[in-house]
Scaffold this active site. Structure first.
Site, PDB file in Angstrom:
ATOM      1  N   VAL A  13       0.850  -1.202   0.000  1.00 22.22           N
ATOM      2  CA  VAL A  13       0.000   0.000   0.000  1.00 22.22           C
ATOM      3  C   VAL A  13       0.882   1.247   0.000  1.00 22.22           C
ATOM      4  CG1 VAL A  13      -1.720   1.300   1.307  1.00 22.22           C
ATOM      5  CG2 VAL A  13      -1.891  -1.187   1.167  1.00 22.22           C
ATOM      6  N   ARG A 102      -9.888   2.043  13.088  1.00 21.18           N
ATOM      7  CA  ARG A 102     -11.058   2.373  12.258  1.00 21.18           C
ATOM      8  C   ARG A 102     -12.360   2.559  13.018  1.00 21.18           C
ATOM      9  NH1 ARG A 102     -10.694  -1.960   7.722  1.00 21.18           N
ATOM     10  NH2 ARG A 102      -8.922  -1.033   6.668  1.00 21.18           N
ATOM     11  N   CYS A 135     -11.063  -2.282   2.071  1.00 21.46           N
ATOM     12  CA  CYS A 135     -11.051  -2.105   0.611  1.00 21.46           C
ATOM     13  C   CYS A 135     -12.400  -2.467  -0.021  1.00 21.46           C
ATOM     14  CB  CYS A 135      -9.944  -2.932  -0.007  1.00 21.46           C
ATOM     15  SG  CYS A 135      -9.816  -4.582   0.680  1.00 21.46           S
ATOM     16  N   GLN A 162     -12.807 -11.479  -4.112  1.00 22.88           N
ATOM     17  CA  GLN A 162     -11.693 -10.622  -3.704  1.00 22.88           C
ATOM     18  C   GLN A 162     -10.344 -11.147  -4.185  1.00 22.88           C
ATOM     19  OE1 GLN A 162     -14.102  -9.532   0.346  1.00 22.88           O
ATOM     20  NE2 GLN A 162     -11.933  -9.052   0.395  1.00 22.88           N
ATOM     21  N   GLY A 166      -5.441  -8.346  -1.557  1.00 25.35           N
ATOM     22  CA  GLY A 166      -6.075  -8.001  -0.286  1.00 25.35           C
ATOM     23  C   GLY A 166      -5.471  -8.794   0.869  1.00 25.35           C
ATOM     24  N   ARG A 267     -12.444 -15.250  -1.662  1.00 27.84           N
ATOM     25  CA  ARG A 267     -11.169 -14.972  -2.348  1.00 27.84           C
ATOM     26  C   ARG A 267     -11.162 -15.722  -3.680  1.00 27.84           C
ATOM     27  NH1 ARG A 267      -8.447 -11.125  -0.379  1.00 27.84           N
ATOM     28  NH2 ARG A 267      -8.087 -12.057   1.650  1.00 27.84           N
ATOM     29  N   HIS A 274     -10.825  -6.199  -6.525  1.00 23.27           N
ATOM     30  CA  HIS A 274     -11.950  -6.845  -5.863  1.00 23.27           C
ATOM     31  C   HIS A 274     -13.199  -6.612  -6.731  1.00 23.27           C
ATOM     32  CE1 HIS A 274      -9.525  -7.654  -2.490  1.00 23.27           C
ATOM     33  NE2 HIS A 274     -10.135  -6.962  -1.542  1.00 23.27           N
TER      34      HIS A 274
HETATM   35  N1  HSE Z   1      -9.274  -7.415   4.054  1.00 22.64           N
HETATM   36  C1  HSE Z   1      -9.187  -7.243   2.643  1.00 22.64           C
HETATM   37  C2  HSE Z   1      -8.915  -8.527   1.934  1.00 22.64           C
HETATM   38  C3  HSE Z   1      -8.136  -6.268   2.253  1.00 22.64           C
HETATM   39  O1  HSE Z   1      -8.500  -9.489   2.585  1.00 22.64           O
HETATM   40  O2  HSE Z   1      -9.109  -8.596   0.730  1.00 22.64           O
HETATM   41  C4  HSE Z   1      -8.034  -4.944   2.850  1.00 22.64           C
HETATM   42  O3  HSE Z   1      -9.133  -4.246   3.246  1.00 22.64           O
END
Ligand code: HSE
Length: 371
Positions: A13, A102, A135, A162, A166, A267, A274
């Site tokens: 990032v 957060r 994200c 996703q 991530g 995933r 994503h």
């Molecule tokens: N937690 C998210 C993921 C990534 O595993 O895709 C970041 O927010």
């Protein structure tokens, strides 16, 4: 001159953030110090300026001599260093890409194309903690900000697809390593046109199930498969990634009555985009062309993709969106459940709008605020 500390600029990032800041010519009007957790005295990033050697990211005294601290170092660093920074009575701005702060009552989750009003109210009220969102949540809100702004969204169920990014840089490499392993098995079979798809599938499945298939990071095959579990378990039966959907959406929007957001997070073998299939329940039967108009006008990065095959294949895939700031939304149509139910699909780069870009923009906003 304003002094800004950057921690964690070398990770995924952080390096995307550095790249975007260079592209936008952001490194001006302040003095930048780059910190490290492992390479004190080393060379900092190429930001087009002469910068001093790297400083120690655990040197609280030096950190607190800065007006703004930007960290992409991760939650462990935040949990360790932020309390120590606060103990000194530091009154600067903490900008963080990790999730640790957060849901803190005193923090604001930043996504300015969507919640600039919340950010401006926070700045005026003296809030000093600004945190990038999850994200998936940020990308869903970037895609649907126009619809949310109407106040007509009753609930949303996002089913996610996703990307490996991530999970982290090692995971991205592992996905490709898995694909390469499958390529080794499939290559000779594909060279013989007579080999059947069933025969190739048997060889691939056999390889996926072998103990030495590279799954150290994902703990299961992702290439040629998928993983319907992201992050840790919650009491509710959701995963933490799924739980974040509702709490973060509502915090970002600053809703008075929370909008339910819930779905399954999965995933898949995409690199850094994503995708999400959305079931949206609207308050009432809004004509489809009005819905399309609301989505299209949400913000300058959202792109409405016509619901046809050619446009979808060209513009609504991770392959098309990877590395760009565009957030396409397509497949928009009314569902059979009733005229208030709308289906949509959206794709977004997880490292840009999903992580680095909101951080880059809040830094600019705070610099302007202090200027
Ligand atoms: N937690 C998210 C993921 C990534 O595993 O895709 C970041 O927010």
């Amino acid at each position: 001159m304003l002094r800004i500390a950057f921690v964690g600029w070398r990770g995924m990032v952080g390096s995307v953030l550095m790249g975007r800041m260079r592209e936008e010519d952001d490194f001006k009007g302040f003095e930048a110090t780059f910190f490290t957790t492992s390479n004190v005295g080393g060379k900092g990033p190429d930001v087009g300026l002469d910068i001093p050697p790297l400083r120690d990211a655990f040197d609280v005294g030096l950190l607190t001599s800065h007006d703004i601290i930007v960290t992409c170092q991760g939650g462990g660093y935040t949990k360790d260093v932020y309390p120590k920074v606060l103990e000194t009575g530091w009154a600067g701005y903490w900008i963080d890409s990790a999730s640790a702060l957060r849901m803190d009552e005193e923090s604001i989750i930043v996504l300015d194309p969507v919640n600039r009003d919340v950010i401006d109210r926070g700045l005026a009220a003296g809030v000093k903690k600004y945190v990038g969102g999850n994200c998936t949540v940020s990308l869903m809100l970037m895609g649907l900000s126009g619809l949310f702004a109407t106040g007509r969204v009753e609930w949303i169920s996002p089913m996610t697809y996703q990307s490996a990014s991530g999970a982290g840089a090692k995971h991205m490499k592992e996905l490709i390593a898995q694909m390469a392993e499958l390529g080794v098995i499939a290559g000779p079979l594909l060279d013989h046109p007579a080999t059947t798809a069933i025969a190739i599938d048997e060889a691939i499945t056999d390889r996926l199930r072998q103990g030495d298939f590279p799954t150290e990071n994902f703990l299961a095959p992702l290439a040629g498969s998928l993983i319907p579990w992201i992050d840790s378990a919650m009491e509710s039966g959701q995963t933490r990634e799924e739980w974040k959907g509702m709490v973060e959406t509502n915090k970002i929007l600053g809703t008075e009555t929370p909008i339910p957001v819930d779905g399954l997070c999965v995933r898949v073998g995409a690199m850094r985009c994503h995708s999400q299939g959305l079931t949206i329940k609207l308050a009432g039967d809004i004509p489809l062309d009005e819905i399309n108009g609301m989505i299209a006008e949400g913000n300058p990065w959202v792109e409405l993709v016509p619901n046809d095959r050619e446009s979808t294949l060209q513009r609504l895939t991770p392959a098309a969106v990877n590395g760009t700031l565009t957030v396409p939304v397509g497949r928009v149509h009314k569902m059979l459940m009733g005229p208030e139910y709308v289906a949509a699909f959206t794709v977004g780069d997880q490292l840009l709008w999903g992580a680095a870009e909101p951080i880059r923009r809040i830094l600019k906003i705070i610099v302007e605020h202090l200027g």
